[in-house]
Design a protein around this motif. Structure first.
Motif, PDB file in Angstrom:
ATOM      1  N   ARG A  15       0.813  -1.220   0.000  1.00 51.75           N
ATOM      2  CA  ARG A  15       0.000   0.000   0.000  1.00 51.75           C
ATOM      3  C   ARG A  15       0.848   1.272   0.000  1.00 51.75           C
ATOM      4  O   ARG A  15       0.430   2.293  -0.559  1.00 51.75           O
ATOM      5  N   SER A  16       2.020   1.230   0.615  1.00 52.13           N
ATOM      6  CA  SER A  16       2.890   2.405   0.585  1.00 52.13           C
ATOM      7  C   SER A  16       3.264   2.743  -0.854  1.00 52.13           C
ATOM      8  O   SER A  16       3.248   3.912  -1.268  1.00 52.13           O
TER       9      SER A  16
ATOM     10  N   SER B  31       3.373   5.253   4.766  1.00 53.64           N
ATOM     11  CA  SER B  31       3.068   3.995   5.442  1.00 53.64           C
ATOM     12  C   SER B  31       1.580   3.936   5.748  1.00 53.64           C
ATOM     13  O   SER B  31       0.893   4.964   5.809  1.00 53.64           O
ATOM     14  N   GLN B  32       1.060   2.728   5.976  1.00 55.38           N
ATOM     15  CA  GLN B  32      -0.348   2.600   6.315  1.00 55.38           C
ATOM     16  C   GLN B  32      -0.662   3.350   7.602  1.00 55.38           C
ATOM     17  O   GLN B  32      -1.753   3.913   7.744  1.00 55.38           O
TER      18      GLN B  32
ATOM     19  N   THR C 268      -1.090   6.948   6.397  1.00 54.69           N
ATOM     20  CA  THR C 268      -2.177   7.220   5.447  1.00 54.69           C
ATOM     21  C   THR C 268      -3.542   6.860   6.022  1.00 54.69           C
ATOM     22  O   THR C 268      -4.531   7.547   5.752  1.00 54.69           O
ATOM     23  N   PHE C 269      -3.615   5.782   6.803  1.00 55.60           N
ATOM     24  CA  PHE C 269      -4.898   5.387   7.388  1.00 55.60           C
ATOM     25  C   PHE C 269      -5.379   6.390   8.420  1.00 55.60           C
ATOM     26  O   PHE C 269      -6.584   6.589   8.595  1.00 55.60           O
TER      27      PHE C 269
END
Length: 239
Positions: free
Chosen positions: A86-87, A212-213, A216-217
């Motif tokens: 995801r990154s 990184s998640q 971003t999350f």
């Protein structure tokens, strides 16, 4: 003396091959190979790279991007920086939006992706357990960045550090190379910048939170925030 461009390109290719074969850090070698053997269930049919991951992109970059390290089931699986997790989804989508990548996705080596005047490397080239390389591992792997920086320095105008570890790795490498660095030490932050005195002119160092998640999350890093930093780098590219 500046090496001729064909010589620099050939030496970068040789450096990439050496990074892929590197076994200097026993803990990292053991972990990357264990992950490649055991695999994640969703990738059970794939052959993992399981080696040091070399840089990806232009051999004569105007923009150099420095991340942390390969993800265990991302670049350690695919063999390409920021590819397969995801990154990487965030990074390449942003690079495409600001005009530095030919397509918004990076799924595997040979998928047709090309970077425009941009090269992506890392502070550490092997996947570390828990994404946390030790101080000694960062120091050992830093010699690769020292050599890479020397070869791309003639064309680099902007360095983008993703995260504080990337920021510190860049500052360590440029100091080792004898570049002029502001004092006191430039502090990392999203959107932070520092002007470095390189052997071929000024180089702008830009900081960005790592995609990184965790970042971003939680909204600590948003798409417009990442686009802003990478867009600033793109705007400084030589015509």
């Amino acid at each position: 003396m500046v090496l001729p461009e064909p010589v620099r390109i050939e030496r970068l290719a040789r450096l990439d091959a050496q990074i892929a074969r590197c076994r200097r850090c026993p803990r990292l070698v053991s972990w990357r190979e264990q992950v490649a053997r055991e695999k994640r269930a969703s990738y059970a049919e794939e052959e993992y790279w399981g080696r040091g991951v070399p840089a990806f992109g232009s051999a004569t970059p105007s923009v150099l991007i420095v991340g942390l390290a390969p993800a265990a089931h991302g670049a350690n699986r695919t063999g390409r920086m920021f590819t397969g997790d995801r990154s990487g989804d965030w990074l390449y989508a942003s690079l495409h939006r600001v005009g530095l990548a030919s397509q918004p996705t990076s799924t595997r080596r040979g998928d047709g992706l090309a970077l425009h005047g941009t090269r992506i490397t890392a502070a550490v080239h092997c996947a570390p357990p828990d994404n946390k390389p030790t101080t000694e591992e960062k120091r050992t792997c830093g010699t690769w960045l020292d050599r890479e920086l020397a070869l791309v320095a003639p064309t680099v105008r902007t360095v983008v550090a993703l995260g504080s570890i990337g920021w510190d790795a860049v500052l360590g490498a440029v100091r080792e190379a004898g570049w002029e660095v502001p004092r006191p030490k430039p502090r990392f932050g999203h959107g932070a910048e520092a002007v470095l005195g390189g052997p071929h002119g000024e180089v702008l160092l830009l900081g960005s939170y790592h995609p990184s998640q965790q970042n971003t999350f939680t909204g600590r890093l948003t798409e417009p925030m990442l686009d802003d930093v990478l867009g600033r780098a793109a705007a400084r590219m030589q015509p």
